[in-house]
Write a protein that holds these residues in place. Sequence first.
Motif, PDB file in Angstrom:
ATOM      1  N   GLY A   1       0.815  -1.016  -0.055  1.00  0.00           N
ATOM      2  CA  GLY A   1      -0.082   0.033   0.014  1.00  0.00           C
ATOM      3  C   GLY A   1       0.970   1.289  -0.129  1.00  0.00           C
ATOM      4  N   THR A   2       0.149   2.410  -0.196  1.00  0.00           N
ATOM      5  CA  THR A   2       0.984   3.662  -0.174  1.00  0.00           C
ATOM      6  C   THR A   2       1.247   4.199   0.945  1.00  0.00           C
ATOM      7  N   ASN A   3       0.411   4.338   2.097  1.00  0.00           N
ATOM      8  CA  ASN A   3       0.403   4.716   3.160  1.00  0.00           C
ATOM      9  C   ASN A   3      -0.083   3.918   4.323  1.00  0.00           C
ATOM     10  N   GLY A   4       0.336   4.065   5.495  1.00  0.00           N
ATOM     11  CA  GLY A   4      -0.239   2.984   6.575  1.00  0.00           C
ATOM     12  C   GLY A   4       0.010   1.639   6.734  1.00  0.00           C
ATOM     13  N   LYS A   5       1.318   1.528   5.929  1.00  0.00           N
ATOM     14  CA  LYS A   5       2.006  -0.004   6.230  1.00  0.00           C
ATOM     15  C   LYS A   5       2.369  -0.369   7.538  1.00  0.00           C
ATOM     16  N   GLY A   6       3.001   0.693   7.830  1.00  0.00           N
ATOM     17  CA  GLY A   6       3.686   0.780   9.290  1.00  0.00           C
ATOM     18  C   GLY A   6       2.850   0.314  10.361  1.00  0.00           C
ATOM     19  N   SER A   7       1.901   1.281  10.341  1.00  0.00           N
ATOM     20  CA  SER A   7       0.767   1.300  11.601  1.00  0.00           C
ATOM     21  C   SER A   7       0.154   0.172  11.589  1.00  0.00           C
ATOM     22  N   THR A   8      -0.254  -0.276  10.222  1.00  0.00           N
ATOM     23  CA  THR A   8      -1.094  -1.800  10.272  1.00  0.00           C
ATOM     24  C   THR A   8      -0.143  -2.700  10.838  1.00  0.00           C
ATOM     25  N   VAL A   9       1.188  -2.851  10.541  1.00  0.00           N
ATOM     26  CA  VAL A   9       1.828  -3.881  10.891  1.00  0.00           C
ATOM     27  C   VAL A   9       2.115  -3.671  12.344  1.00  0.00           C
ATOM     28  N   SER A  10       2.173  -2.465  12.992  1.00  0.00           N
ATOM     29  CA  SER A  10       1.992  -2.418  14.512  1.00  0.00           C
ATOM     30  C   SER A  10       0.895  -3.009  15.092  1.00  0.00           C
ATOM     31  N   PHE A  11      -0.344  -2.524  14.652  1.00  0.00           N
ATOM     32  CA  PHE A  11      -1.573  -3.023  15.120  1.00  0.00           C
ATOM     33  C   PHE A  11      -1.492  -4.675  15.093  1.00  0.00           C
ATOM     34  N   LEU A  12      -1.578  -5.070  13.991  1.00  0.00           N
ATOM     35  CA  LEU A  12      -1.602  -6.648  13.787  1.00  0.00           C
ATOM     36  C   LEU A  12      -0.587  -7.367  14.842  1.00  0.00           C
ATOM     37  N   ARG A  13       0.924  -6.752  14.785  1.00  0.00           N
ATOM     38  CA  ARG A  13       1.725  -7.407  15.765  1.00  0.00           C
ATOM     39  C   ARG A  13       1.317  -7.385  17.168  1.00  0.00           C
ATOM     40  N   SER A  14       0.875  -5.967  17.661  1.00  0.00           N
ATOM     41  CA  SER A  14       0.293  -5.905  18.764  1.00  0.00           C
ATOM     42  C   SER A  14      -0.925  -7.010  19.391  1.00  0.00           C
ATOM     43  N   ILE A  15      -1.610  -7.138  18.388  1.00  0.00           N
ATOM     44  CA  ILE A  15      -2.875  -8.217  18.602  1.00  0.00           C
ATOM     45  C   ILE A  15      -2.161  -9.751  19.004  1.00  0.00           C
ATOM     46  N   LEU A  16      -1.381 -10.065  17.951  1.00  0.00           N
ATOM     47  CA  LEU A  16      -0.805 -11.330  17.847  1.00  0.00           C
ATOM     48  C   LEU A  16       0.013 -11.446  19.061  1.00  0.00           C
ATOM     49  N   MET A  17       0.893 -10.565  19.709  1.00  0.00           N
ATOM     50  CA  MET A  17       1.672 -10.810  20.711  1.00  0.00           C
ATOM     51  C   MET A  17       0.732 -10.781  21.685  1.00  0.00           C
ATOM     52  N   GLU A  18      -0.500 -10.186  21.919  1.00  0.00           N
ATOM     53  CA  GLU A  18      -1.381 -10.344  23.261  1.00  0.00           C
ATOM     54  C   GLU A  18      -1.966 -11.350  23.307  1.00  0.00           C
ATOM     55  N   ALA A  19      -1.984 -12.099  21.900  1.00  0.00           N
ATOM     56  CA  ALA A  19      -2.546 -13.617  22.139  1.00  0.00           C
ATOM     57  C   ALA A  19      -1.447 -14.610  22.443  1.00  0.00           C
ATOM     58  N   GLY A  20      -0.199 -14.262  22.536  1.00  0.00           N
ATOM     59  CA  GLY A  20       0.810 -14.975  23.243  1.00  0.00           C
ATOM     60  C   GLY A  20       1.674 -15.574  21.866  1.00  0.00           C
ATOM     61  N   TYR A  21       1.563 -14.962  20.729  1.00  0.00           N
ATOM     62  CA  TYR A  21       2.292 -15.466  19.583  1.00  0.00           C
ATOM     63  C   TYR A  21       3.675 -14.689  19.599  1.00  0.00           C
ATOM     64  N   GLU A  22       4.742 -15.295  19.151  1.00  0.00           N
ATOM     65  CA  GLU A  22       6.101 -14.647  18.701  1.00  0.00           C
ATOM     66  C   GLU A  22       5.860 -14.175  17.315  1.00  0.00           C
ATOM     67  N   VAL A  23       5.950 -13.060  17.021  1.00  0.00           N
ATOM     68  CA  VAL A  23       5.788 -12.338  15.760  1.00  0.00           C
ATOM     69  C   VAL A  23       7.238 -11.606  15.329  1.00  0.00           C
ATOM     70  N   GLY A  24       7.404 -12.130  13.938  1.00  0.00           N
ATOM     71  CA  GLY A  24       8.692 -11.317  13.325  1.00  0.00           C
ATOM     72  C   GLY A  24       8.066 -10.204  12.500  1.00  0.00           C
ATOM     73  N   THR A  25       8.798  -9.133  12.315  1.00  0.00           N
ATOM     74  CA  THR A  25       8.384  -7.925  11.143  1.00  0.00           C
ATOM     75  C   THR A  25       9.429  -7.635  10.556  1.00  0.00           C
ATOM     76  N   PHE A  26       9.504  -7.431   9.418  1.00  0.00           N
ATOM     77  CA  PHE A  26      10.373  -7.056   8.198  1.00  0.00           C
ATOM     78  C   PHE A  26       9.703  -5.747   7.915  1.00  0.00           C
ATOM     79  N   THR A  27      10.384  -4.386   8.000  1.00  0.00           N
ATOM     80  CA  THR A  27       9.890  -3.220   7.673  1.00  0.00           C
ATOM     81  C   THR A  27      10.931  -2.120   7.142  1.00  0.00           C
ATOM     82  N   SER A  28      10.397  -1.329   6.462  1.00  0.00           N
ATOM     83  CA  SER A  28      11.462  -0.247   5.987  1.00  0.00           C
ATOM     84  C   SER A  28      10.656   0.987   5.746  1.00  0.00           C
TER      85      SER A  28
END
Length: 437
Positions: A48-75
Amino acid sequence: MFQNAEEVISWINNRIKLGMKPGLKRMEFMMGKLGHPERHLRAVHIGGTNGKGSTVSFLRSILMEAGYEVGTFTSPYFEKFHERISINGEPISDEDLVRTANEIKPVVDELERTDLGAPTEFEIITAMGLYYFGKIHPVDCSIIEVGLGGRLDSTNVIHPLLSIITNIGHDHMHILGGTLTEIAYEKAGIIKNGVPLITGEVKQEPIQVFEKVAKERKTSLYKLGKDFSYIDLGSEDQLEVFDLETVFGSYQSLKISLKGEHQLANASLAVMAAKLLHLFYSFIIEPEHIEKGLKKAYWPGRFEILQEEPPVIIDGAHNREGIETLVETMERHYPNRKGTILFAALKDKETDKMIRELEKLGLEIVLTEFDFYRARKANELLQPNDSHKENIRIESDWKSFLKETLAKLEKDDILVITGSLYFISEVKPFILNLLKN
């Protein structure tokens, strides 16, 4: 063999001069030689053009809250190179960075001797990220952010569980195309056969592209405004509050700390992704994980308040659509303030339109520059018809300007630093140091 992280980063940075070389042949060569680490990933691919990083952050935080280990690759990275490859928000360690680079380098050397030529900086970093999550430190879920476009982006060697396209805007038009339809086709390149796509785009031209490609690739398309929609409930205690209705159920009074109505769309995308992971791939994600994860999510440099009173804000609004959302967020949270906007941008941006948009806030606009090979000089930002305007001026030395401005900032003033994320990443530690003293 690399001995330390500094050597690795220097090796990678020396490849910036190779520029961008769209295409997947070099990535496919490296993945094959490395034993196809990309095939070991349970990944979510975000473009996408904008909002990728924020969407990554929201999804990562949800998965972490559920107890999963989450890898992120960002730029790009914001404060430290290592951030680009992170686990549960913690950047890769020096030791693992060196170990990963030492696994990759022989393959890079071999690739350079072929007709495909030397891999670019981004291709090497992508290969490192995929190898790290696939072979060295396997995680429960990897969230992979597209670098540029989608179809020919280095990350497009993965076959994810889900794909997300946040939106389509006018960015990198010299590479991706001059119309929203052309850009949408490039972004839609991440849509894979049978892999569900979620999008926050609502404009008709891109949506028609996504519908066409999704149909060709026999997959489901979940659209904002049709399959899920949010109701903006305004702000409460410095949090944005919203209700969310989806085809899978509804959520009331969800709260996020990232500011601006556009973040409600990004958060909604993350919730939809979490629901699909839960329903289609047996991730155990409960409503309380979604609620708590959204509230805890944080992404640096996105309308980030470095000082509450008087407000000092940094925002990596690096293109026209980003500036538009910055203006909307300012009008939502800080209407009718006086103060200054410090702005710097890269050469390939529509800076004249970005500056016109910033003028709507009625604040003084200071144009500056920074030491980066793709940065535009301050005097190139000033348009001929702006030279007589009292509210627009040039300050080439942004450090001296910030020292002086912060020293005389009054209670009712506001200072906003925006533009290139590369610029914002330099500004943040400098300001924080000034505010300590």
